[in-house]
Design a protein around this motif. Sequence first.
Motif, PDB file in Angstrom:
ATOM      1  N   UNK A 105      48.723  41.419  53.541  1.00  0.00           N
ATOM      2  CA  UNK A 105      49.197  42.448  54.473  1.00  0.00           C
ATOM      3  C   UNK A 105      48.603  43.819  54.128  1.00  0.00           C
ATOM      4  N   UNK A 106      48.289  43.988  52.827  1.00  0.00           N
ATOM      5  CA  UNK A 106      47.642  45.251  52.422  1.00  0.00           C
ATOM      6  C   UNK A 106      46.136  45.054  52.291  1.00  0.00           C
ATOM      7  N   UNK A 107      45.628  44.023  52.914  1.00  0.00           N
ATOM      8  CA  UNK A 107      44.193  43.686  52.868  1.00  0.00           C
ATOM      9  C   UNK A 107      43.676  43.447  51.461  1.00  0.00           C
ATOM     10  N   UNK A 108      44.533  42.959  50.584  1.00  0.00           N
ATOM     11  CA  UNK A 108      44.096  42.625  49.226  1.00  0.00           C
ATOM     12  C   UNK A 108      43.865  41.124  49.168  1.00  0.00           C
ATOM     13  N   UNK A 109      42.647  40.743  48.807  1.00  0.00           N
ATOM     14  CA  UNK A 109      42.315  39.324  48.843  1.00  0.00           C
ATOM     15  C   UNK A 109      41.970  38.792  47.460  1.00  0.00           C
TER      16      UNK A 109
END
Length: 589
Positions: free
Chosen positions: A489-493
Motif C-alpha cells: 500500500x506504501x509501494x514498498x516491494x
Amino acid sequence: MQSLTQKLTDIVREAFVQSGYEAEYGTIALSNRPDLAQFQCNGALPAAKVYGRNPREIGQQVVEKLQSADIFADVSLAGPGFINLTVTDAYLAEFMNEMAADERAGIESVSQPRRVVVDYGGANVAKPMHVGHLRAGIIGESIKRIFQFMGDDVLGDVHLGDWGTQMGQVILEIKQRQPELPYFDANYTGPYPEESPITLADLEEIYPAASKQYKSDPAYAEAARQITAELQNGRPGYRALWQHIHDISVAGLKVDYDNLDIHFDLWMGESDVQNRIDPMIEKLEEEGYAVRSEGALVVDISEEDDKKEMPPLILRKSDGGVLYGTTDLATIDQRVQELKAELILYVVDHRQRQHFEQVFRAAYKTGVAPQSLGLEHNYFGTMNGKDGKPFKTREGGVMKLKDLIALVHEAALQRMDESHVAEEFEEAERQEVANRVGLAALKYADLMNQRTKDYTFDLDRFASFEGRTGPYLLYTAVRAHSILRKAAEQSLLPGEILPPAAEAERTLLLLFAQLTDVLQQTYETRMPNHLAEYVYNLANEFNRFYNTCHILREEDAAQQASWLGVTQLFLKIMEITLHLLGITIPERM
Ligand code: ARG
C-alpha cells in the motif's frame, strides 16, 4: 536446485577425496551444537577405523582443504575429530535469493516419477463416517499431496467399503419394512424403479437399527449373510437396491469429505472388483495357490521363520461369500493391470496390520503383485479421548464425524472471539475463517504426532492461537501476508535478500534452507510429522525475526526491501508446507 546440505556435502566429499579418502565420509548434517557451528561432518571418525589412522589427523587434512573455500566463514576441528562448518552470510543470502526466485522454493521433483496409488479415507457405504475414519482422511490426504508435489503420478482412491455384510444388513432391514418392493421378488424381471426407495436420512436410521438386530438376533444375522452372498453372486433385485444405497451414501460422503478439504481422484470401492473375483479365484485354484480348508477356499501364506502364527487368507467362505481380503487382493490386481500402479500406499488403522500382511504376502506369493510393486501399509494409531481410551461421545457412543466437525467449528469461533480474530468481519467471512481455523486445529493436531502412535484429542488445546497448534500457524502466515499488503500500500516491494542483519534473521534463513531436506525425509518415511514439526519451528523463528527486525519502520530502503523479501519467502514456504499438510491459509483474519 540442490539443498544447502547437498551442496555442502558435495564440497566436503571432494575434500575427503583430495585427502585420499572415500567420498562417502564427507556427508554433512545440521550441527547439533548450533552455538558452535551451523553444520557438521562426522566422517573422520568412521574413516579413521577403515584407514587405521587418527581421526583428528584425517579431520585436520580435510579442514585444511576446506579453509580455502570462500563459502565458509569458519571451518574447524572439534572433539575427537568432528568437522564444524559455518557458511558466510553472503553465501546464505545468495542461496536465499535462489530459493526466492524458484516457484517451488528450490524443491526439485523426483527424476523418475512413479505411478502411486494412495488408498485412504476408507469410508463405508451405508454406515455414517465416524472419528475412526478421520485420521485415515487427514494423514492420507497429506501423504497424497506430498507425493504429488514431489512429482509422482498419484491417484488417491477412497476405496469404499461397499461389498461387506453391512450391505446385506441394510437390504434385509428394508425388506422387513417394505416387503412389497420389487427388489425382493425373485420372479420380478425388471425394470427396477429409478427413484431410490430410501433417503440418506432414512439410511442413517436404518443402518444402526439393522446393525443392532444383527448383533443380537442369530436368525437375522444368518439372513443378512445370506443376502450378502446373493448380492455378491449377482441377484438382480439386490444389485438394483444396492446401487441406490451406494449412490445416496456416496453423495453424502462427498459432502463430508469436501467439508474436510479432502479430495479423491477415484471413488472406487470393494464392489469395483466384483468381475475380477471369480476369474482370479479360478486361476489361483488352477495354479494350486488356492486350496480347500474346512469348506473354505484359502491361500496359505505362512513362512518358515514366522514368529507368530499367520492365518491363511480366506478367499471364499463355504456359503460362497467373499471377504475383505478377497476384494483387497483383487483390487491389487486391478491397480496393477488397469492403473499401472508401481507403489500402493494404504493409509489405514494399525488394527488392520495383520490383514495387510496377509494380503501382501498372498499378492506376492501368487504373482498378483509383481515383485517390483511396492505395497505398504502406512498405518496409524488411535485417536483417544482425554481419558486415554478411544474417543467417544459424552454418552460413550462412537462420535459421528459430522458432530465432531461441528464441535471443532464451535471451538474455533470461541477462540477467535477470545483472541479478537476476524471480529469486525462480515458474518459469512467470519464463518469461513472459523472453518479454516477449525480444520487447521484438527489436522495439525493429528499430523504433528508420529502417525504410528495413538494421540489424545484435546480440543481446547488444539484450537488455541498459542502454542503448537494449527491456528497459531495460520495466524503467523496471515501476519506475514498482512505485512506484505501494508508495505505494498506504501509501494514498498520485496527486493533482493541481503546477508542477515541479526541473529534471529540468520536462524530463520538457515531454517528456510532446510526445506528440501525436511520434505525429502517426510516423503521417504511417509511421516508428515517431520514436516509438521518444521512448519512450527518456521513460524516461531519468523515471529522472533519479526520482533527483532522492524520491517515497516526500517529506514534503509535496501534493508527494508530485503526483509520484505524474507517475509515473502517465508509466506511462500508456509503456503507450500501447509498445503502439503492439507491446511489452507485464509486471506486475512
Ligand atoms: N473400509 C475399511 C474400514 O472402514 C477401510 C478400507 C481400507 N482400504 C483397504 N484397501 N482395505 O475399515
